[in-house]
Design a protein around this motif. Structure first.
Motif, mmCIF file in Angstrom:
data_model
loop_
_atom_site.group_PDB
_atom_site.id
_atom_site.type_symbol
_atom_site.label_atom_id
_atom_site.label_comp_id
_atom_site.label_asym_id
_atom_site.label_seq_id
_atom_site.Cartn_x
_atom_site.Cartn_y
_atom_site.Cartn_z
ATOM 1 N N ASN A 254 0.966 -1.623 0.065
ATOM 2 C CA ASN A 254 0.512 0.096 0.282
ATOM 3 C C ASN A 254 0.721 1.536 -0.302
ATOM 4 O O ASN A 254 1.152 2.525 -0.130
ATOM 5 C CB ASN A 254 -1.283 0.009 1.150
ATOM 6 C CG ASN A 254 -2.072 -1.037 1.130
ATOM 7 O OD1 ASN A 254 -2.220 -1.467 -0.157
ATOM 8 N ND2 ASN A 254 -2.258 -1.524 1.744
ATOM 9 N N SER A 255 2.000 1.464 0.703
ATOM 10 C CA SER A 255 3.253 2.447 0.523
ATOM 11 C C SER A 255 3.704 2.053 -1.091
ATOM 12 O O SER A 255 4.584 3.022 -0.744
ATOM 13 C CB SER A 255 3.921 1.988 2.008
ATOM 14 O OG SER A 255 3.307 1.951 2.488
ATOM 15 N N GLY A 256 3.246 1.552 -2.356
ATOM 16 C CA GLY A 256 4.265 1.132 -2.464
ATOM 17 C C GLY A 256 5.591 0.740 -2.715
ATOM 18 O O GLY A 256 6.285 0.555 -4.013
ATOM 19 N N ARG A 257 5.739 -0.609 -1.901
ATOM 20 C CA ARG A 257 7.111 -0.758 -1.292
ATOM 21 C C ARG A 257 6.641 -2.035 -1.947
ATOM 22 O O ARG A 257 5.846 -3.088 -1.931
ATOM 23 C CB ARG A 257 7.661 -0.914 0.252
ATOM 24 C CG ARG A 257 7.279 0.655 0.593
ATOM 25 C CD ARG A 257 8.427 1.273 1.577
ATOM 26 N NE ARG A 257 9.742 0.563 1.581
ATOM 27 C CZ ARG A 257 10.742 1.378 1.309
ATOM 28 N NH1 ARG A 257 10.339 2.739 1.247
ATOM 29 N NH2 ARG A 257 12.294 1.107 0.392
ATOM 30 N N LYS A 258 8.312 -3.001 -2.460
ATOM 31 C CA LYS A 258 7.777 -4.419 -3.005
ATOM 32 C C LYS A 258 9.181 -5.219 -1.560
ATOM 33 O O LYS A 258 10.482 -4.799 -1.152
ATOM 34 C CB LYS A 258 8.319 -4.465 -4.280
ATOM 35 C CG LYS A 258 8.041 -4.085 -4.861
ATOM 36 C CD LYS A 258 7.848 -3.963 -6.630
ATOM 37 C CE LYS A 258 6.994 -3.261 -7.744
ATOM 38 N NZ LYS A 258 7.552 -3.466 -8.478
ATOM 39 N N ILE A 259 8.476 -6.482 -1.344
ATOM 40 C CA ILE A 259 9.460 -7.007 -0.153
ATOM 41 C C ILE A 259 10.384 -7.898 -1.439
ATOM 42 O O ILE A 259 9.913 -8.910 -1.875
ATOM 43 C CB ILE A 259 8.086 -8.135 0.700
ATOM 44 C CG1 ILE A 259 7.757 -7.102 1.657
ATOM 45 C CG2 ILE A 259 9.208 -9.304 0.875
ATOM 46 C CD1 ILE A 259 7.606 -6.503 2.260
ATOM 47 N N ALA A 260 11.326 -7.957 -0.437
ATOM 48 C CA ALA A 260 12.508 -9.053 -1.367
ATOM 49 C C ALA A 260 12.992 -10.482 -0.527
ATOM 50 O O ALA A 260 12.791 -10.746 -1.651
ATOM 51 C CB ALA A 260 14.283 -7.963 -1.364
ATOM 52 N N ALA A 261 12.608 -10.380 0.527
ATOM 53 C CA ALA A 261 13.098 -11.424 1.213
ATOM 54 C C ALA A 261 12.478 -11.440 2.981
ATOM 55 O O ALA A 261 11.907 -10.037 3.435
ATOM 56 C CB ALA A 261 14.617 -11.920 1.364
ATOM 57 N N PHE A 262 11.901 -12.215 3.061
ATOM 58 C CA PHE A 262 12.085 -12.615 4.334
ATOM 59 C C PHE A 262 12.989 -13.645 5.107
ATOM 60 O O PHE A 262 13.321 -14.667 4.175
ATOM 61 C CB PHE A 262 10.457 -13.710 4.777
ATOM 62 C CG PHE A 262 10.684 -14.150 6.188
ATOM 63 C CD1 PHE A 262 9.785 -13.393 7.435
ATOM 64 C CD2 PHE A 262 10.654 -14.859 6.443
ATOM 65 C CE1 PHE A 262 9.660 -13.266 8.285
ATOM 66 C CE2 PHE A 262 9.994 -15.655 7.583
ATOM 67 C CZ PHE A 262 9.690 -14.385 8.932
ATOM 68 N N ILE A 263 13.758 -12.979 6.129
ATOM 69 C CA ILE A 263 14.752 -13.550 7.186
ATOM 70 C C ILE A 263 14.395 -13.980 8.091
ATOM 71 O O ILE A 263 13.826 -13.640 9.126
ATOM 72 C CB ILE A 263 15.828 -13.276 6.563
ATOM 73 C CG1 ILE A 263 17.324 -14.080 6.932
ATOM 74 C CG2 ILE A 263 16.025 -12.052 7.420
ATOM 75 C CD1 ILE A 263 18.555 -13.105 7.100
#
Length: 503
Positions: free
Chosen positions: A202-211
């Motif tokens: 919703n903030s225009g960000r994209k998830i690269a990874a969950f660690i």
């Protein structure tokens, strides 16, 4: 024993030449260790200590087969990994054979921190996303890129959380947001990750990874509930991200039932990237990132060559191969199950006897003892934990305390740890806990009142060295309410192990 300096001279030189932020165990009265063998360490006076915390010396300190492999290869050749050599490919083949088929591409490094840093680079290159989801109280290494995703560190310092870092609640069913009386803590904790993903999008960000560590170590020996990682992986993959399993502390058979801790959670859970280190070299600096061909090819397509001068060098690979042999030949994985089960049984008897023990949790030779002032409120017994580790040291048993409140006694010894060692350790712990119980009221004093916050008043007098160390290092997480009850309930259902992973 051969020493260059007396203990006092060593201390003086350390104060002069070693940075003050580089801490030692038992800082107020450190032990000078001059040699070690198996699960034992020896000081300059020849005193023997039972090592219950050294997961780096995975197959035992100075294992003769490991020493021999290193010496033999070092006499023959050690050079960088740009030259063709059999050791690195043989080691990569052997490591890959312990993992699910699709995890087949290795990048060798020198430390777990290097491995986790590289894992982040792989994840970000894969789809061009930047943001990372990490767990509260997590620690993934000392590099700047890892301090940024390690709440265990950045919440204690002056650093602020970066906008590309998102912190999910640790899946702790004893002290966390959703506890063992919750109908489905795995889904509840996974839904917290889903909320983070939705808010990021919703903030225009994209998830690269969950660690995440497959079992959280610095966070207090946390074992995620069954099904949690599967649900998180589903959400992360749906967002175009990858799942990084940090096995730096908990891999190589420590859980007993499986070679890798993430394998405990079922065959339907396979991370996209696995990092490993510490026990991988038994004290020799070697680490690795293992991933899929798809992710490795995406990283290569960037045009940037990856080169690590010493990563996977012939000596490091020879050491790694020797350790794999020892784990298999000495059935150390089986030993972790047998001794771990026996130790857990002994500790649960102590829990029934001593009210200071709130929870015993763990798998194989990775066990945590959560100390509490009362069972209903679960108020962390931080000062008591420090008292105990110093008293255990006096009894020649080495333990440490960790977790956000430093109230969890950590047990992660070399894998050659025996049932006799387990009984010896528990008997010494029983003696100390019995002394605490009988002397509790007389020991109330202003000395320890100054150590713990008003939310966690201390009733136990501790050794002066423990008091000094706590004053200098202890800082309970202000965000967590230590007196919060389990979902508003005070039921004591510690035996609901079905909420944790069944092994």
């Amino acid at each position: 024993m051969c020493e260059l300096y007396s203990k006092q001279e060593t201390l003086a030189l350390r104060r002069k030449h070693i940075a003050p932020s580089c801490k030692v165990f038992f800082a107020a009265d450190p032990i000078k260790i001059v040699r070690a063998q198996g699960q034992y360490m020896f000081d300059e006076k020849g005193e023997e200590y039972l090592d219950c915390i050294n997961n780096v010396a995975h197959v035992g300190h100075c294992h003769p087969e490991v020493v021999k492999a290193a010496q033999k290869q070092m006499e023959l050749l050690n050079t960088n990994s740009r030259f063709l050599h059999d050791n690195i490919v043989e080691y990569a083949k052997r490591l890959s054979a312990t993992l699910p088929d699709r995890l087949s591409v290795c990048y060798f490094t020198n430390s777990g921190s290097e491995a986790n840093d590289l894992a982040l680079r792989l994840a970000r290159q894969f789809r061009g996303h930047q943001d990372v989801i990490t767990l509260d109280h997590a620690y993934h290494g000392h590099l700047s890129s890892l301090i940024e995703i390690s709440p265990y560190k950045f919440q204690k310092g002056k650093d602020v959380k970066k906008e590309f870092v998102h912190v999910a609640p640790a899946p702790d069913i004893y002290r966390g947001k959703y506890r063992e009386d919750h109908t489905d803590p795995a889904s509840a904790y996974a839904d917290e990750v889903k909320k983070i993903i939705d808010e990021a999008h919703n903030s225009g960000r994209k998830i690269a990874a969950f660690i995440a560590e497959s079992m959280q170590s610095c966070g207090g020996q946390i074992i995620p509930p069954a099904g949690y990682f599967q649900k998180v992986a589903e959400y992360v993959h749906g967002a175009g991200g990858v799942f990084i399993a940090d096995e730096v502390q908990v891999g190589f058979g420590r859980v007993g039932t499986h070679f890798w801790s993430f394998q405990m959670f079922g065959e339907d859970f396979i991370p996209d990237i696995v990092t490993m280190g510490k026990p991988m070299g038994n004290g020799h600096p070697v680490a690795c990132v293992v991933t899929t061909k798809e992710i490795a090819e995406a990283f290569s397509s960037s045009g940037m060559e990856y080169f690590n001068t010493y990563g996977g060098n012939p000596v490091s690979s020879a050491v790694g191969l020797a350790i794999l042999d020892v784990i298999e030949n000495e059935d150390l994985q089986g030993n972790a199950t047998r001794v771990g089960n026996y130790l857990t049984k002994l500790l649960n008897k102590q829990k029934a006897k001593h009210t200071l023990i709130g929870d015993i949790r763990g798998v194989g030779l990775f066990i945590g003892i959560d100390l509490v002032k009362d069972h209903q409120e679960r108020t962390p017994a931080t000062a008591e934990a420090q008292h105990i580790i110093y008293k255990m040291k006096e009894k020649r048993v080495l333990l440490s305390a960790d977790g956000p409140h430093r109230n969890v006694l950590k047990i992660k010894p070399p894998m050659c740890f025996t049932e006799e060692n387990a009984k010896f350790m528990v008997d010494r712990l029983d003696e100390i806990l019995t002394g605490l119980s009988t002397g509790l009221e007389e020991a109330v004093g202003a000395q320890t009142e100054s150590v713990i916050s008003e939310d966690t008043p201390c009733r136990t007098k501790m050794p002066e060295e423990a008091h000094s160390e706590l004053l200098s290092e202890s800082s309970p997480d202000p965000k967590e309410n230590p007196s919060r009850k389990r979902n508003g309930l005070c039921t004591d259902k510690h035996s609901l192990l079905s909420k944790r992973l069944k092994t």
